[in-house]
Design a protein around this motif. Structure first.
Motif, PDB file in Angstrom:
ATOM      1  N   PHE A 205       6.086  -7.393  -5.805  1.00 35.22           N
ATOM      2  CA  PHE A 205       4.646  -8.104  -5.561  1.00 35.22           C
ATOM      3  C   PHE A 205       4.502  -9.479  -4.782  1.00 35.22           C
ATOM      4  O   PHE A 205       4.736  -9.374  -6.038  1.00 35.22           O
ATOM      5  CB  PHE A 205       3.342  -6.942  -5.934  1.00 35.22           C
ATOM      6  CG  PHE A 205       4.270  -5.749  -6.164  1.00 35.22           C
ATOM      7  CD1 PHE A 205       3.425  -4.505  -5.413  1.00 35.22           C
ATOM      8  CD2 PHE A 205       4.286  -5.117  -7.915  1.00 35.22           C
ATOM      9  CE1 PHE A 205       4.251  -3.468  -5.468  1.00 35.22           C
ATOM     10  CE2 PHE A 205       4.585  -3.663  -7.786  1.00 35.22           C
ATOM     11  CZ  PHE A 205       4.470  -3.014  -6.967  1.00 35.22           C
ATOM     12  N   GLU A 208      -1.377  -9.028  -7.260  1.00 34.00           N
ATOM     13  CA  GLU A 208      -2.323  -8.421  -8.010  1.00 34.00           C
ATOM     14  C   GLU A 208      -2.939  -7.016  -6.752  1.00 34.00           C
ATOM     15  O   GLU A 208      -3.514  -6.112  -8.050  1.00 34.00           O
ATOM     16  CB  GLU A 208      -3.074  -9.015  -8.987  1.00 34.00           C
ATOM     17  CG  GLU A 208      -1.823  -9.605 -10.054  1.00 34.00           C
ATOM     18  CD  GLU A 208      -3.428 -10.411 -11.236  1.00 34.00           C
ATOM     19  OE1 GLU A 208      -4.307  -9.999 -10.884  1.00 34.00           O
ATOM     20  OE2 GLU A 208      -2.517 -10.294 -12.089  1.00 34.00           O
ATOM     21  N   VAL A 210      -1.653  -3.647  -4.195  1.00 31.79           N
ATOM     22  CA  VAL A 210      -1.037  -3.051  -3.335  1.00 31.79           C
ATOM     23  C   VAL A 210      -1.466  -3.564  -1.725  1.00 31.79           C
ATOM     24  O   VAL A 210      -2.732  -2.618  -1.203  1.00 31.79           O
ATOM     25  CB  VAL A 210      -1.302  -1.621  -3.497  1.00 31.79           C
ATOM     26  CG1 VAL A 210       0.248  -0.911  -3.007  1.00 31.79           C
ATOM     27  CG2 VAL A 210      -0.663  -1.125  -5.035  1.00 31.79           C
ATOM     28  N   VAL A 250      -2.003  -3.941  -9.215  1.00 28.48           N
ATOM     29  CA  VAL A 250      -0.490  -4.248  -9.884  1.00 28.48           C
ATOM     30  C   VAL A 250      -1.407  -4.694 -11.308  1.00 28.48           C
ATOM     31  O   VAL A 250      -1.481  -6.068 -11.238  1.00 28.48           O
ATOM     32  CB  VAL A 250      -0.454  -4.648  -9.156  1.00 28.48           C
ATOM     33  CG1 VAL A 250       1.578  -5.529  -9.940  1.00 28.48           C
ATOM     34  CG2 VAL A 250       0.431  -4.616  -8.206  1.00 28.48           C
ATOM     35  N   ASP A 295       4.677  -3.533 -14.664  1.00 31.83           N
ATOM     36  CA  ASP A 295       3.710  -3.395 -14.010  1.00 31.83           C
ATOM     37  C   ASP A 295       2.976  -2.070 -13.503  1.00 31.83           C
ATOM     38  O   ASP A 295       3.542  -0.537 -13.873  1.00 31.83           O
ATOM     39  CB  ASP A 295       3.948  -3.893 -12.503  1.00 31.83           C
ATOM     40  CG  ASP A 295       3.733  -5.091 -12.333  1.00 31.83           C
ATOM     41  OD1 ASP A 295       3.932  -5.907 -13.037  1.00 31.83           O
ATOM     42  OD2 ASP A 295       4.639  -5.465 -11.853  1.00 31.83           O
ATOM     43  N   VAL A 297       0.858   0.745 -12.661  1.00 35.15           N
ATOM     44  CA  VAL A 297      -0.038   0.387 -11.215  1.00 35.15           C
ATOM     45  C   VAL A 297      -0.774   1.502 -10.571  1.00 35.15           C
ATOM     46  O   VAL A 297      -0.233   2.466 -10.741  1.00 35.15           O
ATOM     47  CB  VAL A 297       1.060   0.084  -9.596  1.00 35.15           C
ATOM     48  CG1 VAL A 297       0.501   0.459  -8.798  1.00 35.15           C
ATOM     49  CG2 VAL A 297       2.875  -0.946  -9.593  1.00 35.15           C
TER      50      VAL A 297
END
Length: 561
Positions: A205, A208, A210, A250, A295, A297
């Motif tokens: 990614f 932080e 999405v 994230v 992570d 998510v």
């Protein structure tokens, strides 16, 4: 004796099958439960609302388009060279390559010469492979491994998804999260150096949050302009397979677990984070505490989650470079007159006799301040569509009902639409919500009324040969004219113009002229006009209704999962 053995064997098989069935139903192991507990704790810390479990109508948006299957670098380079321009807007040089789309990490190095031209190099990273896969609620607790990325579905609610993603394609130091006596990595800490070439650098990614699939992030340093993309794209679908508006975060598990235990502004949460820290045990035994990043998510959608789609591009690939040499910058073209058009939303008219069936009204509780009682949230929604923008909502005559049928009027309540601002455009205009503190102890129900005003619309479709008399199209077929003060235009709300491609997005107006003296409007389009849809409001058929409601208040304990 033989029959006995057969019976024992049969019972053993049945017992084994029952164990396997129970194992499948249990879904999460203890380690996975810990990650989910951490995700819920982070949600409480940030107040992000990923676990509200709202019951909503689906807010669908366009499905992401991935160009990987048709991308050909040789063909792209050829088109790139024909389309490339360098724009000087007075502050900086801006690369422009027309309508060519590029979904891979790329960069420009631009160095201005003394003669005013700019020496320009373009580089793009082309991934070797891509992977498409999905999960649904039947996959809770299961892990999928693709290209050194392990994804585990931890939780799926009406409108939320929680994932654990371990990037086994890289290691990074978490030595700093250990106490001084336990630290092992005494190597010299080198300052991060920007890589010379574009690529994913093993990261999944670029931030932080999405991002929407194929979102690019721009960074500029001196002569370098770089466009970065996430390797992993996540898209939430409804139960019909259509894309839902969504957003997510994230969270680097090891880093933030350490950070919360060292800097906690909410004393009420201190013990919760400490307990997770004590329970978590590393499976990796790297002597320098360099681990595969984990992570957590979390995502929320506006609608009922059916499944989650993933699109993962390989970290492996190659870099293609085009040396454009000395490029003479051009002045920007004035596009101020371009009027971009949005997707046409469906009309969602409602008749009086069906309003009780179509209107969703729900009650839930949401966290207020820590150690304070939960607030009561009432939310109502209709199908997402064109009507929503002008729909009027009003909550009134609300009362709390207690155990002994005693009632207390709700007089102090707040707008709570922000709880539903999900998605990249914050488009949730198909609902309304209010929240308030429980002024009656042990309240069991809430009653009240919603006043609803829903306008009524209708469309008329025309071809260039049967247009209304107040609209004309010139001989070129791409200029549409009408008088803005024409009485036949009464109740018109939208004029939607399409080319031969059709679809749900009208053509953009590339130039619009207005004659003050005559009120003549001239719209110019890039392509020949093939269809015109005129949307009208019907002022006599709009819905105006007051709907009573009686809702149970969920009785949720603070320490419940």
């Amino acid at each position: 004796m033989k029959n006995n053995k057969r019976s024992i064997t049969y019972l053993s098989i049945v017992f084994l099958m029952s164990i396997l069935t129970i194992a499948c139903k249990s879904s999460l192991d203890e380690r996975q439960k810990l990650f989910l507990d951490y995700a819920k704790l982070e949600d409480q810390y940030h107040g992000t609302g990923y676990f509200h479990n709202f019951d909503l109508y689906d807010l669908n948006i366009g499905a992401p388009v991935y160009l990987d299957s048709t991308f050909n670098i040789a063909d792209y380079k050829s088109k790139f060279l024909k389309n490339f321009k360098l724009i000087d807007n007075g502050r900086e040089f801006m690369p422009d390559f027309g309508d060519l789309k590029l979904q891979y990490p790329h960069q420009f190095v631009m160095i201005k010469d003394k003669n005013g031209s700019v020496n320009t190099k373009f580089s793009v990273f082309v991934p070797a492979k891509y992977y498409k896969f999905s999960v649904d609620k039947n996959d809770i607790g299961k892990s999928i491994m693709k290209d050194s990325v392990e994804i585990t579905l931890l939780n799926m609610t009406n409108d939320g998804v929680t994932l654990m993603i371990e990037n086994k394609g890289m290691r990074q130091s978490y030595d700093y999260t250990y106490d001084s006596a336990e630290r092992k990595d005494f190597s010299e800490k080198q300052k991060y150096k920007e890589p010379k070439e574009p690529g994913y650098q093993n990261y999944l990614f670029v931030s932080e949050q999405v991002d929407a699939p194929n979102t690019e992030r721009t960074s500029k340093t001196d002569s370098l302009t770089r466009e970065s993309f996430s390797r992993l794209s996540i898209n939430i679908l409804d139960e019909k397979g259509k894309t839902l508006a969504s957003e997510g975060s994230v969270n680097d598990f090891r880093h933030y677990l350490w950070y919360r235990n060292h800097d906690m502004p909410y004393p009420e949460l201190t013990s919760n984070y400490y307990n997770i820290k004590q329970k978590y045990k590393e499976l990796d035994e790297d002597p320098l505490h360099k681990f595969h990043p984990i992570d957590i998510v979390t995502l929320k959608a506006s609608g009922k989650v059916g499944k989650v789609d993933f699109f993962l591009r390989s970290n492996k690939g190659h870099v293609e470079t085009i040396d454009l040499g000395d490029v003479v910058p051009q002045k920007p073209v004035d596009n101020a007159s371009v009027k971009e058009q949005s997707e046409v939303l469906p009309i969602t008219n409602i008749k009086k006799e069906e309003v009780n069936k179509l209107l969703k009204i729900n009650c839930t509780t949401v966290s207020g301040k820590l150690n304070a009682p939960d607030n009561i949230l009432i939310y109502a929604s209709l199908s997402y569509g064109y009507n929503n923008e002008r729909t009027g909502w009003n909550f009134s005559e609300m009362k709390l009902i207690g155990d002994a049928k005693d009632t207390v009027a709700v007089t102090d309540y707040q707008d709570a639409d922000d709880y539903f601002r999900v998605g990249y455009g914050n488009q949730n205009s198909n609902l309304s919500a209010v929240k308030f503190s429980p002024t009656l102890q042990n309240a069991k129900k809430v009653i009240g009324k919603i006043s609803l005003e829903v306008p009524n619309y209708y469309d008329k479709t025309f071809t260039p040969n049967n247009l209304p008399k107040w609209i004309t199209i010139d001989s070129n077929g791409n200029n549409l004219k009408f008088y803005n003060n024409d009485p036949d235009k009464i109740n018109l709300v939208e004029l939607l113009v399409f080319d031969k491609q059709g679809g749900t997005k009208p053509m953009d107006i590339i130039n619009q002229k207005y004659d003050d003296a005559t009120s003549l409007v001239t719209n110019k389009y890039a392509e020949k006009i093939e269809k015109v849809i005129i949307r009208f409001i019907n002022t006599e058929k709009g819905l105006s209704e007051e709907i009573p409601f009686e809702l149970d208040i969920p009785q949720v304990k603070k320490d419940e999962d």
